[in-house]
Write an enzyme that holds these catalytic residues in place. Structure first.
Site, PDB file in Angstrom:
ATOM      1  N   TYR A  34      -3.359  -1.262  10.559  1.00 27.09           N
ATOM      2  CA  TYR A  34      -2.599  -1.862   8.908  1.00 27.09           C
ATOM      3  C   TYR A  34      -1.392  -0.974   8.183  1.00 27.09           C
ATOM      4  O   TYR A  34      -1.001  -1.703   7.882  1.00 27.09           O
ATOM      5  CB  TYR A  34      -4.061  -0.639   8.281  1.00 27.09           C
ATOM      6  CG  TYR A  34      -3.992  -1.070   7.464  1.00 27.09           C
ATOM      7  CD1 TYR A  34      -4.394  -2.611   6.998  1.00 27.09           C
ATOM      8  CD2 TYR A  34      -4.140   0.099   6.234  1.00 27.09           C
ATOM      9  CE1 TYR A  34      -4.271  -2.354   5.340  1.00 27.09           C
ATOM     10  CE2 TYR A  34      -4.128  -0.129   4.604  1.00 27.09           C
ATOM     11  CZ  TYR A  34      -4.470  -1.351   4.129  1.00 27.09           C
ATOM     12  OH  TYR A  34      -3.982  -1.866   2.860  1.00 27.09           O
ATOM     13  N   SER A  68       0.470  -1.321  -0.177  1.00 22.42           N
ATOM     14  CA  SER A  68       0.589   0.305  -0.235  1.00 22.42           C
ATOM     15  C   SER A  68       1.339   1.511   0.529  1.00 22.42           C
ATOM     16  O   SER A  68       2.259   1.239   0.549  1.00 22.42           O
ATOM     17  CB  SER A  68      -1.221  -0.133   0.771  1.00 22.42           C
ATOM     18  OG  SER A  68      -1.403   1.262   0.799  1.00 22.42           O
TER      19      SER A  68
END
Ligand SMILES: NC(=O)c1ccc[n+]([C@@H]2O[C@H](COP(=O)([O-])OP(=O)(O)OC[C@H]3O[C@@H](n4cnc5c(N)ncnc54)[C@H](OP(=O)(O)O)[C@@H]3O)[C@@H](O)[C@H]2O)c1
Length: 253
Positions: free
Chosen positions: A153, A140
């Site tokens: 996360y 990400s």
């Protein structure tokens, strides 16, 4: 080197980013096998995409990983690519008055980190037997700059990025190419904890993400950020990073 897999297993291929890339790769003639926990979701996708196959797989379970690997290799020894795309996300607010209940962070760690590490360990011995093979890890843009609302996360994605860099270093000179894709916010189920309507409006349209990602695959890039994630990845001075990585790893510590 262009990305030209023959047969690919995509974890989390039943929805979102995994599904978008599964369909795009199948359109190019790649045999695609999607993996995930929800049979109904996977069945529906395969019915809509004749030729695509699915496997019930929970990457949080090392037993599920080895069992599905053995089953798949008995049927598809030609598998030459694994895309580690399965992932989950939740917000945690450490500033809230209520003590933080971190239960779901364990899932993030088990799926986003342990799952990905275990998939790499389980599949590499087979992939190394191929003339050319690929592992594609989906991290990400948040691996580079955290979004504080989703702290655990972001930490998992930073771990995936670091692990992927090391894996690429170790496997340099082997037939296995290690690719990392760093998505921006994309309209998928990932943010459904906000409520499906609101969550699925977050980010760029999936088609836009898939189209740019396929271009990066075609360009033969090993490590690429997509769309707005480029701004986040750009905080790392890539030239300095590459030089320091080379220097550190030349020390054979
Ligand atoms: N969308 C974004 O904004 C964004 C941004 C950056 C990075 N990413 C990354 O992109 C990847 C794909 O996410 P997405 O956005 O496409 O979200 P998504 O639509 O929610 O897809 C996640 C997929 O992972 C599967 N999955 C979850 N836990 C699993 C497990 N234990 N074992 C096997 N499969 C599992 C889910 O299927 P089941 O529930 O059926 O197992 C689902 O198909 C993730 O790694 C995510 O972190 C997404």
């Amino acid at each position: 080197m262009a990305f030209t897999p023959h047969t690919i297993l995509i974890t989390g291929g039943g929805t979102g980013i995994g599904l978008g890339l599964a369909e795009a790769l199948q359109k190019r003639g790649v045999k695609v096998i999607i993996g995930g926990r929800r049979k109904d979701v996977l069945e529906k996708v395969c019915a809509a995409n004749p030729g695509m196959e699915y496997v019930i797989l929970d990457v949080a379970s090392p037993d599920s990983i080895t069992k599905t690997r053995d089953e798949l290799l008995a049927k598809h020894p030609e598998i030459d690519a694994v895309m580690n795309n399965a992932g989950v996300q939740r917000p945690f607010d450490f500033a809230a008055e209520k003590p933080v209940e971190l239960g779901f962070a364990d899932n993030e760690i088990d799926i986003n980190i342990r799952g990905l590490f275990n998939m790499c360990a389980a599949w590499l011995p087979h992939l190394k037997t191929k003339e050319a093979a690929y592992i594609i890890n989906v991290s990400s843009g948040l691996a580079f700059v955290p979004l504080a609302r989703v702290p655990s996360y972001c930490a998992t994605k930073a771990a995936v990025h670091s692990f992927t860099v090391s894996l690429r270093e170790q496997l340099r000179g082997s037939p296995v190419r290690i690719i990392e894709c760093e998505p921006p916010a994309v309209q998928t189920e990932l943010h459904d904890y906000m409520g499906a309507e609101r969550g699925r409006a977050v980010g760029i349209p999936l088609a836009e993400f898939v189209s740019e990602t396929m271009e990066s695959f075609d360009a033969g890039t090993d490590d690429f950020a997509v769309a707005q994630a480029k701004n986040l990845a750009a905080v790392v001075d890539s030239e300095r990073f590459a030089k320091t990585l080379e220097m550190l790893n030349a020390m054979h510590l």
